[in-house]
Design an enzyme around this catalytic site. Structure first.
Site, PDB file in Angstrom:
ATOM      1  CB  SER A 276      -1.765 -11.622  -0.119  1.00  0.00           C
ATOM      2  OG  SER A 276      -1.993 -11.114  -1.423  1.00  0.00           O
TER       3      SER A 276
ATOM      4  CB  THR B 187      -0.926   0.000   1.234  1.00  0.00           C
ATOM      5  OG1 THR B 187      -1.791  -1.145   1.165  1.00  0.00           O
ATOM      6  CG2 THR B 187      -1.777   1.248   1.283  1.00  0.00           C
TER       7      THR B 187
ATOM      8  CD  GLN C 281      -5.759 -21.692  19.217  1.00  0.00           C
ATOM      9  OE1 GLN C 281      -6.753 -20.995  19.428  1.00  0.00           O
ATOM     10  NE2 GLN C 281      -5.849 -22.971  18.929  1.00  0.00           N
TER      11      GLN C 281
END
Length: 347
Positions: free
Chosen positions: A61, A15, A279
């Site tokens: 990504s 970005t 987690q």
């Protein structure tokens, strides 16, 4: 400021490198050869700034270990020419790249600062200019001729964080990254305040040793209530699988069902290295604390302590990529190689 201080900016994509086409209104990558035209504030830094960019730019990504190797090549090939490096990168996989580079750039004694933005640099409210300018200042910072931060870091929204300790925690806020288990190395306010005692420094100064071998035969297995034997079995029997990052609950807890523990034990016996990470966004795996975690240790699962998932997966790729045996990989996963984890005795 020393006008001879030189920084290489490497734009991979993301970005931060977008500007609005005045004719179409569409955001598109700008040519970083004209960086000073788009960010004229950089001229006031007084540094010698050079740029390189991936052609074409890569959305984060789409980042792969092959592209990590390309980055390492660029840094290694230009290592003696610059005082520091700034890598502009999309935010989605920035923490994975930072973790990988920390292992791949052995004996690093110059700053490699990753940054990016949530809004394109060509937009009025962008966070990109401040992130970029401060990242360059940090990459150029020296004290008595020695780099202040000779490690791979992420700088975002006023915080400088160790790269292999950092995770993306927000897709919306400017404060997109957090290093929960290790304090910030610096905070940028009116002045940049460095926490010198937290910065990783090599004990001996040796030539940079760049590594390019990564083995992607690894997987992340995240536990959830109701996970089935079929799911676990299919993952643990992926052809060629060598390593598993097991995301467990809390301090490293998991179901004690015999089928689950037996599958893990059988996988370990097949020389698959299984590393236990939590987690939770913060905290550490302590497999001796509860019976559920103790059973994992008995099955041969290795504690990842307070290592992030991003760092654990990159570390497994790195170790297996360099031909270490499963026994050697387990031993290295239980050690902190470059400040990526806090060992129990350090708490």
């Amino acid at each position: 400021m020393n006008p001879k201080t030189s920084v290489l900016i490497i734009y991979t994509g993301g970005t931060i490198g977008m500007v609005e086409n005045p004719e179409t209104g569409v955001l598109e990558p700008f040519n970083f050869d004209h960086l000073l035209d788009n960010v004229p504030e950089l001229r006031r830094l007084g540094f010698s700034i050079s740029t390189m960019q991936f052609d074409p730019p890569v959305d984060s990504s789409e980042m792969t270990p092959d592209l990590w190797c390309r980055l390492v090549h660029i840094i290694a090939d230009n290592y003696d020419l610059f005082d520091g490096f700034v890598v502009l990168h999309g935010t989605d996989t920035m923490a994975y790249t930072a973790s990988a580079l920390s292992f791949m750039l052995e004996n690093l004694d110059k700053p490699v600062i990753l940054t990016g933005s949530q809004l394109p640099i060509g937009m009025l409210r962008t966070d990109g200019k401040e992130n970029l300018i401060t990242a360059i200042e940090i990459a150029a910072a020296k004290e008595n001729g020695v780099p202040v931060v000779p490690e791979v870091c992420i700088f975002f929204q006023n915080h400088l964080m160790r790269g292999n300790r950092t995770s993306k925690i927000s897709a919306e806020n400017f404060n997109a990254f957090r290093s929960v288990n290790y304090p910030a190395l610096a905070r940028a306010g009116v002045h940049i305040q460095y926490n010198a005692n937290l910065i990783y420094r090599p004990q001996l100064r040796r030539p940079l040793k760049a590594h390019y071998l990564m083995d992607t035969n690894v997987v992340v297995l995240k536990l959830f209530p109701g996970i089935t034997p079929q799911t676990v079995e299919s993952i643990l029997h992926i052809p060629g699988l060598k390593g598993v990052v097991l995301e467990t609950y809390g301090t490293g807890n998991a179901p004690t069902s015999s089928w689950f523990v037996d599958m893990l034990r059988e996988a370990v016996e097949r020389d698959i290295v299984i590393v236990n990470v939590t987690q939770c966004s913060g905290g550490s795996v302590q497999m001796q604390r509860y019976d559920t975690g103790y059973k994992l240790a008995e099955a041969g699962v290795v504690s990842g302590c307070d290592c992030t998932t991003e760092s654990a997966i990159a570390k497994l790729m790195f170790l297996f990529g360099h031909g270490l045996t499963p026994k050697e990989v387990k031993e290295h996963m239980a050690c902190s190689l470059i400040g990526e984890m806090t060992l129990p005795e350090e708490y």
